[in-house]
Design an enzyme around this catalytic site. Structure first.
Site, short mmCIF file in Angstrom:
data_model
loop_
_atom_site.label_atom_id
_atom_site.label_comp_id
_atom_site.label_asym_id
_atom_site.label_seq_id
_atom_site.Cartn_x
_atom_site.Cartn_y
_atom_site.Cartn_z
N HIS A 225 0.70 -1.16 0.06
CA HIS A 225 0.12 -0.17 -0.01
C HIS A 225 0.84 1.16 0.08
O HIS A 225 2.03 1.03 0.33
CB HIS A 225 -1.05 0.11 1.20
CG HIS A 225 -0.36 0.38 2.56
ND1 HIS A 225 -0.89 1.26 3.18
CD2 HIS A 225 0.85 0.20 3.02
CE1 HIS A 225 -0.27 1.56 4.40
NE2 HIS A 225 0.83 0.75 4.14
N CYS B 173 3.88 5.56 5.47
CA CYS B 173 3.79 4.30 6.19
C CYS B 173 5.30 3.82 6.35
O CYS B 173 6.06 3.92 5.52
CB CYS B 173 2.97 3.38 5.72
SG CYS B 173 3.09 1.64 6.55
N GLN C 188 -7.27 -2.42 9.96
CA GLN C 188 -8.37 -1.71 9.95
C GLN C 188 -9.60 -2.06 8.89
O GLN C 188 -9.24 -2.44 7.91
CB GLN C 188 -8.37 0.02 9.76
CG GLN C 188 -7.33 0.42 10.81
CD GLN C 188 -6.89 1.96 10.57
OE1 GLN C 188 -7.68 2.55 10.60
NE2 GLN C 188 -5.60 2.24 10.55
N SER D 90 -5.81 6.02 9.61
CA SER D 90 -4.62 6.24 9.63
C SER D 90 -4.27 7.35 8.32
O SER D 90 -3.27 7.96 8.47
CB SER D 90 -3.80 5.08 9.27
OG SER D 90 -3.76 4.08 9.98
N HIS E 152 -5.29 5.50 1.58
CA HIS E 152 -4.59 4.43 1.02
C HIS E 152 -4.70 4.04 -0.47
O HIS E 152 -5.77 4.15 -0.99
CB HIS E 152 -4.91 3.21 1.67
CG HIS E 152 -4.73 3.11 3.19
ND1 HIS E 152 -3.22 2.71 3.96
CD2 HIS E 152 -5.62 3.62 3.92
CE1 HIS E 152 -3.77 2.80 5.11
NE2 HIS E 152 -4.93 3.39 5.23
#
Length: 157
Positions: free
Chosen positions: A53, A107, A125, A148, A151
């Site tokens: 991702h 990330c 998630q 977060s 993505h």
């Protein structure tokens, strides 16, 4: 496959306004495609999937900092604009997914080209999990929103 057969989970048939042709949209992954989707009807789903991702955090992310930026101030809308630009660059062939993730993902998986390895249900998630399991190997999602950030997910296994 007959046109009256049920679409795989998450997929719906839509009509393109620009070309007046039928296309298919997955509301879980935000992916769209011209070809009728085929796939598991729930019975053939794997226990685990492997995905990479690219994450763009924003000022409403649960932890608005990353290895790239100590204090992330961009808005959610700005994060979405960046994700959409990255999707276009990947789809056009201008950029490779893993190269872009390595340079631009917020990330720590960026050091592995965005590779998250294998994971099962309940480990990510919920929106991320649903999108990951709905993708076919080799498919890339549209924007996926989690706590977060935003993505792009690439299913690799």
């Amino acid at each position: 496959m007959g046109d009256d057969e049920k679409l795989p989970s998450g997929w719906e048939k839509r009509m393109s306004r620009s070309s007046d042709k039928v296309y298919y949209f997955n509301h879980i992954t935000n992916a769209s495609q011209w070809e009728r989707p085929t796939g598991a009807d729930g019975r053939g789903e794997p226990d685990k999937v492997r995905c990479s991702h690219l994450l763009v955090k924003h000022n409403q992310s649960r932890r608005p900092s990353s290895w790239r930026e100590e204090n992330i101030t961009r808005s959610k809308e700005q994060a979405l604009e960046l994700i959409e630009k990255y999707i276009d660059q990947i789809k056009s062939g201008e950029e490779e997914f893993d190269a872009l993730a390595s340079k631009l993902s917020d990330c720590s998986s960026a050091r592995n080209g965005g590779d998250l390895g294998l994971f099962g249900r309940g480990q990510m998630q919920k929106p991320f999990e649903e999108a990951s399991f709905a993708l076919k190997v080799g498919d890339m999602s549209g924007p996926v929103f989690t706590d977060s950030g935003v993505h792009i997910i690439l299913r690799t296994g």
